[in-house]
Scaffold this active site. Structure first.
Site, PDB file in Angstrom:
ATOM      1  N   GLY A  11      -9.154  -3.902  30.989  1.00  0.00           N
ATOM      2  CA  GLY A  11     -10.071  -2.885  31.519  1.00  0.00           C
ATOM      3  C   GLY A  11     -11.144  -3.510  32.388  1.00  0.00           C
ATOM      4  CG  LEU A  13     -17.281  -4.948  29.565  1.00  0.00           C
ATOM      5  CD1 LEU A  13     -18.276  -5.512  30.584  1.00  0.00           C
ATOM      6  CD2 LEU A  13     -18.029  -4.116  28.526  1.00  0.00           C
ATOM      7  CG  ASP A  37      -1.088   2.854  20.636  1.00  0.00           C
ATOM      8  OD1 ASP A  37      -2.337   2.979  20.656  1.00  0.00           O
ATOM      9  OD2 ASP A  37      -0.304   3.820  20.726  1.00  0.00           O
ATOM     10  CB  ALA A  59     -13.191   2.701  25.230  1.00  0.00           C
ATOM     11  CB  THR A 100     -20.948   5.171  26.690  1.00  0.00           C
ATOM     12  OG1 THR A 100     -21.342   5.940  27.824  1.00  0.00           O
ATOM     13  CG2 THR A 100     -20.483   6.143  25.613  1.00  0.00           C
ATOM     14  CG  ASP A 101     -25.116   6.182  29.909  1.00  0.00           C
ATOM     15  OD1 ASP A 101     -23.877   6.327  29.778  1.00  0.00           O
ATOM     16  OD2 ASP A 101     -25.671   6.135  31.021  1.00  0.00           O
ATOM     17  CE1 TYR A 123     -15.909   7.017  26.557  1.00  0.00           C
ATOM     18  CE2 TYR A 123     -17.804   7.823  27.777  1.00  0.00           C
ATOM     19  CZ  TYR A 123     -17.035   6.772  27.312  1.00  0.00           C
ATOM     20  OH  TYR A 123     -17.381   5.475  27.609  1.00  0.00           O
ATOM     21  CE  LYS A 127     -17.510   3.965  23.422  1.00  0.00           C
ATOM     22  NZ  LYS A 127     -16.684   2.741  23.277  1.00  0.00           N
TER      23      LYS A 127
HETATM   24  N1  LIG Z   1     -16.876   2.044  32.775  1.00  0.00           N
HETATM   25  C1  LIG Z   1     -18.125   2.443  32.588  1.00  0.00           C
HETATM   26  O1  LIG Z   1     -18.848   2.819  33.553  1.00  0.00           O
HETATM   27  C2  LIG Z   1     -18.716   2.415  31.197  1.00  0.00           C
HETATM   28  C3  LIG Z   1     -20.042   2.882  31.031  1.00  0.00           C
HETATM   29  C4  LIG Z   1     -20.621   2.810  29.760  1.00  0.00           C
HETATM   30  C5  LIG Z   1     -19.915   2.309  28.694  1.00  0.00           C
HETATM   31  N2  LIG Z   1     -18.612   1.887  28.870  1.00  0.00           N
HETATM   32  C6  LIG Z   1     -17.913   1.360  27.695  1.00  0.00           C
HETATM   33  O2  LIG Z   1     -17.517   0.035  28.005  1.00  0.00           O
HETATM   34  C7  LIG Z   1     -16.313  -0.280  27.279  1.00  0.00           C
HETATM   35  C8  LIG Z   1     -15.281  -0.823  28.264  1.00  0.00           C
HETATM   36  O3  LIG Z   1     -14.973   0.233  29.164  1.00  0.00           O
HETATM   37  P1  LIG Z   1     -14.117  -0.039  30.488  1.00  0.00           P
HETATM   38  O4  LIG Z   1     -14.768   0.746  31.563  1.00  0.00           O
HETATM   39  O5  LIG Z   1     -13.859  -1.482  30.657  1.00  0.00           O
HETATM   40  O6  LIG Z   1     -12.767   0.725  30.079  1.00  0.00           O
HETATM   41  P2  LIG Z   1     -11.400   0.825  30.921  1.00  0.00           P
HETATM   42  O7  LIG Z   1     -11.566   0.177  32.248  1.00  0.00           O
HETATM   43  O8  LIG Z   1     -10.990   2.253  30.879  1.00  0.00           O
HETATM   44  O9  LIG Z   1     -10.376  -0.046  30.044  1.00  0.00           O
HETATM   45  C9  LIG Z   1      -9.915   0.431  28.812  1.00  0.00           C
HETATM   46  C10 LIG Z   1      -9.197  -0.680  28.109  1.00  0.00           C
HETATM   47  O10 LIG Z   1      -8.776  -0.181  26.822  1.00  0.00           O
HETATM   48  C11 LIG Z   1      -7.374  -0.404  26.698  1.00  0.00           C
HETATM   49  N3  LIG Z   1      -6.750   0.695  25.938  1.00  0.00           N
HETATM   50  C12 LIG Z   1      -6.687   1.993  26.274  1.00  0.00           C
HETATM   51  N4  LIG Z   1      -5.992   2.667  25.348  1.00  0.00           N
HETATM   52  C13 LIG Z   1      -5.600   1.771  24.419  1.00  0.00           C
HETATM   53  C14 LIG Z   1      -4.837   1.841  23.235  1.00  0.00           C
HETATM   54  N5  LIG Z   1      -4.332   3.008  22.777  1.00  0.00           N
HETATM   55  N6  LIG Z   1      -4.599   0.706  22.543  1.00  0.00           N
HETATM   56  C15 LIG Z   1      -5.085  -0.491  22.981  1.00  0.00           C
HETATM   57  N7  LIG Z   1      -5.841  -0.622  24.082  1.00  0.00           N
HETATM   58  C16 LIG Z   1      -6.079   0.498  24.804  1.00  0.00           C
HETATM   59  C17 LIG Z   1      -6.834  -0.424  28.118  1.00  0.00           C
HETATM   60  O11 LIG Z   1      -5.571  -1.088  28.114  1.00  0.00           O
HETATM   61  P3  LIG Z   1      -4.496  -0.810  29.315  1.00  0.00           P
HETATM   62  O12 LIG Z   1      -5.177  -1.274  30.583  1.00  0.00           O
HETATM   63  O13 LIG Z   1      -3.343  -1.639  28.956  1.00  0.00           O
HETATM   64  O14 LIG Z   1      -4.244   0.680  29.306  1.00  0.00           O
HETATM   65  C18 LIG Z   1      -7.944  -1.176  28.832  1.00  0.00           C
HETATM   66  O15 LIG Z   1      -7.791  -2.566  28.610  1.00  0.00           O
HETATM   67  C19 LIG Z   1     -15.906   0.999  26.567  1.00  0.00           C
HETATM   68  O16 LIG Z   1     -16.384   0.953  25.239  1.00  0.00           O
HETATM   69  C20 LIG Z   1     -16.643   2.087  27.321  1.00  0.00           C
HETATM   70  O17 LIG Z   1     -16.889   3.198  26.476  1.00  0.00           O
HETATM   71  C21 LIG Z   1     -18.009   1.917  30.092  1.00  0.00           C
END
Ligand SMILES: NC(=O)c1ccc[n+]([C@@H]2O[C@H](COP(=O)([O-])OP(=O)(O)OC[C@H]3O[C@@H](n4cnc5c(N)ncnc54)[C@H](OP(=O)(O)O)[C@@H]3O)[C@@H](O)[C@H]2O)c1
Length: 248
Positions: A11, A13, A37, A59, A100-101, A123, A127
């Site tokens: 993902g 992050l 999974d 997530a 997350t916020d 969501y 969370k």
């Molecule tokens: N992005 C933002 O702006 C943001 C803002 C605030 C907080 N956050 C938090 O930051 C954290 C990281 O978010 P991100 O933006 O990096 O998320 P992301 O880009 O959507 O990546 C999600 C990751 O989770 C994996 N995943 C999804 N479903 C899964 C499952 N069933 N089993 C195992 N792995 C699974 C995905 O694997 P695949 O790639 O293989 O599907 C991917 O590696 C999360 O906790 C999110 O809530 C994000």
């Protein structure tokens, strides 16, 4: 070398953390596309034995995705962190979990670690349940709550700034204030956090909030198309983070 079990490794992050740490840490990456999974997995089956640190970045991170499949969102965003936290408490493994916020309503900013969280989306609720469960099962764990991530991640899902530069985002909300946070800066903080004894809820984000439109304008420096944020999206999620993430 330190061994890190990194969920969400593909993902936005997770990839950023991996890029920063892979030369000095042994990283055990975990992702859905990598074959794990986490909506059904048990920690004892996926966390390698020699793991010293666990960083839970996995997530279901899309609001729309969570709304259309709340059961899977609950299993990944709430139940999995709960199981992982209990496992880490039992094995004395340091755990950091990301939040997350969007757990806040947007009604009474600015938000601090002491603010009540009342989410407005599936969501956000999944969370929030995950955060509460992690600290309940493992009070020594750290829950790092951040805001919208920006910067180059090169993952399947894009960051807001990647959307702005690619033209994918072309109209910008005049409201929707958030602390647009540099993803590389957050990853740097997370590596320090893993190695610290910081525990409980920590807000880690850019020091100040901006509307989506102001943020887009600071990047593009040209006239942009303005729209009002839809009513179901919190209009002001301004955080007063105790950990201020700045871009280097
Ligand atoms: N992005 C933002 O702006 C943001 C803002 C605030 C907080 N956050 C938090 O930051 C954290 C990281 O978010 P991100 O933006 O990096 O998320 P992301 O880009 O959507 O990546 C999600 C990751 O989770 C994996 N995943 C999804 N479903 C899964 C499952 N069933 N089993 C195992 N792995 C699974 C995905 O694997 P695949 O790639 O293989 O599907 C991917 O590696 C999360 O906790 C999110 O809530 C994000």
């Amino acid at each position: 070398m330190r061994e890190l079990f990194l969920t969400g490794a593909t993902g936005r992050l997770g990839r950023t953390v991996r890029t920063q740490l892979e030369s000095s840490w042994i990283i055990h990456p975990c992702s859905l596309s990598g074959g794990d999974d986490l909506t059904t997995a048990e920690p004892r089956d996926v966390v390698p034995e020699d793991t010293d640190f666990v960083l839970n970045c996995a997530a279901m991170s899309s609001r729309a995705g969570c709304a259309s499949n709340p059961s899977a969102a609950f299993r990944l965003n709430s139940l999995w962190p709960q199981k992982l936290a209990a496992f880490c408490a039992g094995t004395h493994t340091r755990m950091v979990h990301i939040s997350t916020d969007l757990v806040y309503s947007g009604g009474i900013p600015p938000y601090t670690e002491k603010s009540p969280a009342v989410p407005r989306s599936v969501y956000g609720w999944t969370k929030l349940l995950g955060d509460v469960a992690v600290l309940n099962r493992n009070p020594r764990a750290c829950v790092v709550r951040t805001s919208v991530l920006t910067g180059k991640a090169g993952a399947k899902m894009t960051t807001f700034s990647e959307d702005i530069f690619s033209g994918r985002a072309s109209s910008f909300h005049v409201d929707c204030f958030r602390n647009h946070t540099d993803i590389a800066g957050l990853a740097r903080f997370l590596s320090k956090c893993l190695f610290s004894s910081m525990s409980g809820l920590v807000l880690a984000a850019a020091p100040y909030s901006m509307s989506r439109a102001s943020y887009a304008y600071t990047l593009l420096k040209k006239d942009i198309n303005l729209i009002n944020g839809p009513s179901h999206i919190p209009h002001d999620l301004t955080l007063r983070p105790s950990v201020k993430i700045v871009k280097e």
